[in-house]
Design a protein around this motif. Structure first.
Motif, PDB file in Angstrom:
ATOM      1  N   THR A   1      41.934  36.886  39.794  1.00  0.00           N
ATOM      2  CA  THR A   1      41.765  35.497  40.569  1.00  0.00           C
ATOM      3  C   THR A   1      40.756  35.599  41.737  1.00  0.00           C
ATOM      4  O   THR A   1      39.918  34.510  41.934  1.00  0.00           O
ATOM      5  CB  THR A   1      43.097  35.368  41.114  1.00  0.00           C
ATOM      6  OG1 THR A   1      44.163  35.134  40.272  1.00  0.00           O
ATOM      7  CG2 THR A   1      43.104  34.004  41.824  1.00  0.00           C
ATOM      8  N   GLU A   2      40.674  36.888  42.018  1.00  0.00           N
ATOM      9  CA  GLU A   2      39.781  36.759  43.634  1.00  0.00           C
ATOM     10  C   GLU A   2      38.232  36.623  42.945  1.00  0.00           C
ATOM     11  O   GLU A   2      37.230  36.375  43.835  1.00  0.00           O
ATOM     12  CB  GLU A   2      39.738  38.142  44.278  1.00  0.00           C
ATOM     13  CG  GLU A   2      39.439  39.397  43.511  1.00  0.00           C
ATOM     14  CD  GLU A   2      40.886  39.892  42.670  1.00  0.00           C
ATOM     15  OE1 GLU A   2      40.677  41.159  42.679  1.00  0.00           O
ATOM     16  OE2 GLU A   2      41.403  39.374  42.231  1.00  0.00           O
TER      17      GLU A   2
ATOM     18  N   LYS B   1      37.059  32.474  41.225  1.00  0.00           N
ATOM     19  CA  LYS B   1      36.718  31.356  42.048  1.00  0.00           C
ATOM     20  C   LYS B   1      35.293  31.542  42.392  1.00  0.00           C
ATOM     21  O   LYS B   1      34.317  30.589  42.315  1.00  0.00           O
ATOM     22  CB  LYS B   1      37.417  31.211  43.397  1.00  0.00           C
ATOM     23  CG  LYS B   1      38.844  30.889  43.128  1.00  0.00           C
ATOM     24  CD  LYS B   1      39.518  30.724  44.252  1.00  0.00           C
ATOM     25  CE  LYS B   1      41.272  30.563  44.227  1.00  0.00           C
ATOM     26  NZ  LYS B   1      42.109  30.581  45.319  1.00  0.00           N
ATOM     27  N   ASN B   2      34.721  32.805  42.553  1.00  0.00           N
ATOM     28  CA  ASN B   2      33.133  32.963  42.853  1.00  0.00           C
ATOM     29  C   ASN B   2      32.473  32.648  41.610  1.00  0.00           C
ATOM     30  O   ASN B   2      31.321  32.065  41.757  1.00  0.00           O
ATOM     31  CB  ASN B   2      33.149  34.582  43.299  1.00  0.00           C
ATOM     32  CG  ASN B   2      33.687  34.678  44.653  1.00  0.00           C
ATOM     33  OD1 ASN B   2      32.961  34.392  45.636  1.00  0.00           O
ATOM     34  ND2 ASN B   2      34.759  35.393  44.893  1.00  0.00           N
TER      35      ASN B   2
ATOM     36  N   TYR C   1      35.295  44.126  46.097  1.00  0.00           N
ATOM     37  CA  TYR C   1      35.931  44.102  44.873  1.00  0.00           C
ATOM     38  C   TYR C   1      36.154  45.722  44.514  1.00  0.00           C
ATOM     39  O   TYR C   1      35.342  46.302  44.404  1.00  0.00           O
ATOM     40  CB  TYR C   1      35.087  43.470  43.548  1.00  0.00           C
ATOM     41  CG  TYR C   1      35.685  43.414  42.319  1.00  0.00           C
ATOM     42  CD1 TYR C   1      36.902  42.429  42.435  1.00  0.00           C
ATOM     43  CD2 TYR C   1      35.268  44.351  41.305  1.00  0.00           C
ATOM     44  CE1 TYR C   1      37.577  42.472  41.148  1.00  0.00           C
ATOM     45  CE2 TYR C   1      36.095  44.176  40.108  1.00  0.00           C
ATOM     46  CZ  TYR C   1      37.392  43.485  39.984  1.00  0.00           C
ATOM     47  OH  TYR C   1      37.980  43.332  38.884  1.00  0.00           O
TER      48      TYR C   1
END
Length: 890
Positions: free
Chosen positions: A604-605, A608-609, A624
């Motif tokens: 998920t993290e 979006k990017n 990350y």
């Protein structure tokens, strides 16, 4: 519910559109359904049109999931329920009223009309959704008792302090203190200098640049040479050509590096990327660059250009820009190192003389079996393409095994193939070897395997015993650290060992061990042909299966060093090749690259990017996995059907794989059907297809076969050389296996188990000492001593503010138990020392605790129950979504 829409149908003013905007499993959501549901939000002036559309679509998806669940659970609406619902919703309509009362006859007539059937179908649909939702909510009911427990968990607030103690660090007597360790640091500061720091720039002349030139030069040079008719001429010529081309590439690369160095030293522009490092220490890992590069930089004088340095992809030339001499490290940077050296120094000072005397007085106890082993690291040279590496390494392994009795010849093979090799003494009992791979080799030697191959941390080793010493005395310095445990164990009586053995008999058994042989039939997709027409027909007939969710192709750079990440981003934005920057500065990470990936497959993290990043651009640095990531978005794919040319390779692979798979299985089936014993297999296999594993415990991982898993018990039941009862599927093919050798497990006698018993008791002693030391620290803190000073080398005293009873600060396994224990305590409570794991201990202090009362619960009970049920319902919806494919086409 749908009263307005049903009235519109009744009046004949609605035209339904069959256009599909989404599917939930096999259920369709049409544009008309979406438009109708969006009308329910018309009074929401705070929402944009896109927000209303999203809310409406989510509601429709929820309804379809409820309908799917209703079908699964056989939930239906009977006639009485439907009639009652109709009268409630439309019973006051003038079409059904006679003398101000509802007229059942008019209703019965209406039910027989097309409009009536349509209206009742809609009502049945709406009522089924409402009924199913109500039943789902009822199934999620929570009792008052469980509700109270959850309420207490969520609303109890705790402020605590806690210390986590490392068992290895705490394995000392109580007179080892943080203050003494700090004094040791002050008195030995010169021993704690930080690494020298350097900054340099460099360019690389790649070998690949000269591959074509070297091959052309070879062909021109040798085209007129007459070749004899010997049987080995092709092999000899190929070997000569390869060696010649490698040398020619190396020579041309070096000459080019010297030429460009001259231009660079005269401040002229050069046709290669110049890459500058940030200020780095000599311990910094620079991607895949050899450590020789750092060593060369350190030996180079400031502002000097080095001689060309050979690395695995070419020649590198560097220019040293800056050098900073080592400084004394700050204590906060090296706490672990200072503590370890302090403890080691103190133990050495206190015990060294006694240990040496003990060593001499008990020399017979230190006589062990050992072996001199030649270790060779198997790897492929840079010029071997990836698809050839497996074949190259297979041939190399064969040569090493064939020459294992000729030590001098093994040395020659290593030098010719540029393999790392060395001779080493490996202890076979009692004392631990320094490296994990050496311990594994020792275990294999003890089982009678005096040579073989072993994998450890992505490296493959060949080991070969050159000398066995049944009686070997280790160097005192090499085993000094182990003598403390030996003294402790020597003090124990034999009765202690016997008692431990009797109590844990079931743990002391030898493993079942096997050696397996057989034939392997690999799936070779390059050997089969599939008609393009067949592939296109498959695409046409299955076009809906080629719908693709939104996807992306990307590449990336990753490093664990923030300064290197910043440098890499600057280079990439200045058009330096990504592959080169990754090679020079990057670390490997398990993230897919250069292939089509669905956005939903990303964490998920990251998703979006990546979604908001434009194609053909580098992202900013993204924190990350304890490192720093830079994404390069190559191509974006919106959701939709893929055309044939996009999926042609995928379909080709599918058909080729299936055909090659059937061929491989048929060959395995022939061997299986035609044999019963291993000796019969030679008629149906070639030398390359046959294999024989090492003799290993049955739970180990076997070469080719991996873990035996479900086959273990059946294999132990068959006779020697007999065929196993089924064909086994392996990673890239099929195998038929035969049992070559077997030894059943048995109970160890006490003499056999003694080394293991001593190890276990030494471990218990280590843990016991550490726990005693942790209790000592806790008691000092409880008595008012400064915890930050006492725990300075034990990671300090942690604070946890505003925690509830569902906090996970102590990990998923123990947090619930510890937090529930805390809930029973009062402010100022010190816990006993608690075992977090085999390597960690902890204790805690309750600084403050706010508990909730039953009165609080009664006040919040209704609202809290609604929140819990809504949360559970949302979880239920998510589970239903995960079980049913949802495709949105708008």
């Amino acid at each position: 519910m749908r009263k307005i829409f049903i009235l519109m149908i009744l009046l004949g003013i609605v035209s339904l559109s069959a256009s599909t905007v989404a599917t939930v499993g096999s259920h369709k959501i049409t544009y008309a359904m979406l438009s109708e549901t969006m009308e329910e939000y018309n009074d929401r002036q705070d929402l944009s049109l896109s927000q209303i559309r999203k809310l409406a679509l989510n509601k429709l998806i929820e309804e379809q999931l409820l309908l799917i669940y209703a079908k699964q659970e056989n939930i239906t609406i009977d006639d009485d329920e439907l009639d009652a619902f109709f009268i409630k919703e439309l019973g006051s309509h003038s079409k059904f009223i006679t003398n101000a009362l509802f007229d059942y006859n008019k209703y019965a007539d209406f039910k027989g009309t097309d409009t009536g059937r349509k209206i009742l179908e809609e009502m049945n649909h709406a009522l089924l959704i409402a009924k199913t939702e109500d039943l789902v909510h009822r199934s999620l009911f929570i009792s008052d008792e469980e509700l109270l427990q959850n309420y207490i968990k969520e609303n109890t607030r705790i402020d605590l302090s806690y210390a986590v103690i490392d068992v290895n660090k705490a394995n000392v007597n109580e007179d080892f203190t943080s203050a003494a360790a700090m004094d040791y640091y002050k008195n030995h500061k010169r021993n704690f200098k930080a690494d020298q720091k350097i900054r340099f720039e460099f360019f690389i002349i790649p070998f690949a640049e000269f591959q074509e030139e070297a091959e052309l030069y070879y062909n021109n040079l040798f085209s007129t040479i007459a070749v004899s008719d010997s049987e080995n001429v092709d092999v000899a010529t190929d070997s000569l050509k390869t060696e010649f081309i490698i040398r020619e590439i190396n020579k041309r690369s070096f000459e080019r590096a010297v030429e460009i160095s001259s231009l660079w030293s005269n401040n002229q522009q050069i046709p290669y990327d110049i890459i500058a490092t940030p200020l780095i220490s000599s311990a910094t890992v620079l991607g895949k660059l050899s450590h020789v590069v750092i060593e060369t930089a350190i030996k180079t004088r400031k502002n000097e250009i080095s001689q060309p340095v050979e690395i695995d992809i070419g020649y590198l030339v560097l220019h040293l820009l800056e050098i900073r001499e080592p400084r004394i490290s700050d204590l906060s940077e090296i706490k672990d190192k200072v503590w370890d050296e302090y403890v080691s120094y103190e133990k050495s000072e206190r015990y060294s003389r006694d240990y040496r005397r003990y060593f001499i007085d008990n020399i017979d106890d230190f006589i062990i079996s050992a072996a001199v082993v030649k270790k060779i690291v198997i790897n492929s040279p840079w010029y071997i393409f990836s698809q050839q590496k497996e074949k190259y390494e297979k041939e190399l392994k064969k040569i090493l095994e064939e020459n294992r009795h000729q030590d001098h010849e093994l040395d020659n093979i290593c030098r010719e193939n540029n393999l790392e090799y060395y001779n080493q003494i490996i202890y076979l009992e009692k004392f631990k070897n320094d490296e994990v791979v050496d311990s594994k080799i020792a275990a294999l030697i003890n089982k009678g395997n005096n040579f073989g191959f072993i994998k450890e941390e992505k490296r493959t080793y060949f080991y070969n015993v050159t000398t066995l010493f049944p009686e070997f005395i280790p160097n005192f310095k090499d085993i000094e650290s182990d003598i403390h445990d030996l003294i402790y164990l020597d003090q124990l009586q034999n009765s202690d060992f016997t008692a431990y053995y009797e109590e844990h008999k079931k743990d002391f058994i030898t493993p079942d061990s096997l050696q397996l042989s057989g034939g392997i039939f690999e799936i070779n997709i390059d050997s089969v042909y599939v008609s393009p027409v067949k592939m296109h027909d498959f695409y046409t007939n299955n076009i809906n299966s080629f719908y693709r969710e939104a996807a992306v192709i990307l590449d990336y750079f990753f490093t664990k060093d923030q300064d290197l990440a910043l440098t890499a981003l600057e280079l990439l934005n200045n058009n330096t090749d990504l592959e080169l920057v990754q090679y020079c500065f990057g670390n490997d990470i398990n993230l897919p690259r250069n292939k089509e990936i669905y956005y939903t497959d990303f964490p998920t993290e990251l998703r979006k990017n990546i979604e908001k990043q434009p194609a053909r651009n580098y992202s900013d640095i993204i924190p990350y996995r304890n490192g720093y990531l830079i994404i390069y978005k190559i191509k974006n794919f919106p959701a939709g059907l893929r055309n044939f040319y996009d999926v042609e390779a995928e379909i080709t692979y599918k058909f080729k794989y299936e055909l090659a798979d059937s061929i491989a299985y048929a060959k395995a089936q022939t061997l299986f059907d035609s044999t019963r014993y291993y000796s019969q297999s030679f008629e149906f296999t070639t030398k390359e297809q046959r294999f024989q594993t090492s003799f290993l415990p049955v739970n180990n991982e076997f070469e080719i076969l991996g873990k035996l898993g479900d086959y273990r018990n059946d294999l132990l039941r068959i006779w020697k050389n007999e065929k196993f009862s089924r064909i086994i599927e392996i990673e890239n093919g099929y195998t038929v296996i035969y049992l070559t050798k077997r030894v059943y497990s048995r109970k160890m006698e006490i003499d056999e188990a003694l080394p293991k018993i001593k190890d276990m008791m030494a471990g218990k002693n280590r843990y016991k000492t550490a726990k005693k030391y942790a209790e000592h620290l806790r008691d000092l803190i409880k008595a008012g001593r400064d915890p930050d000073s006492l725990l300075y080398f034990q990671s300090g005293l942690h604070r946890a503010f505003d925690q509830d009873l569902e906090s996970q600060i102590f990990g998923p396994d123990l947090s619930e138990l510890i937090m529930n224990d805390i809930s029973k305590r009062e402010e100022g409570y010190y816990s006993p020392v608690i075992n977090l794991s085999e390597e960690k201990l902890m204790f805690y202090l309750v600084n403050s605790i706010k508990k909730v009362s039953y009165t609080d619960f009664q006040r919040d009970k209704t609202r809290y129950r609604e929140n819990i049920l809504q949360y559970r319902y949302q979880l239920w919806l998510e589970q239903m979504k995960s079980r049913n494919e949802i495709k949105i086409r708008i």
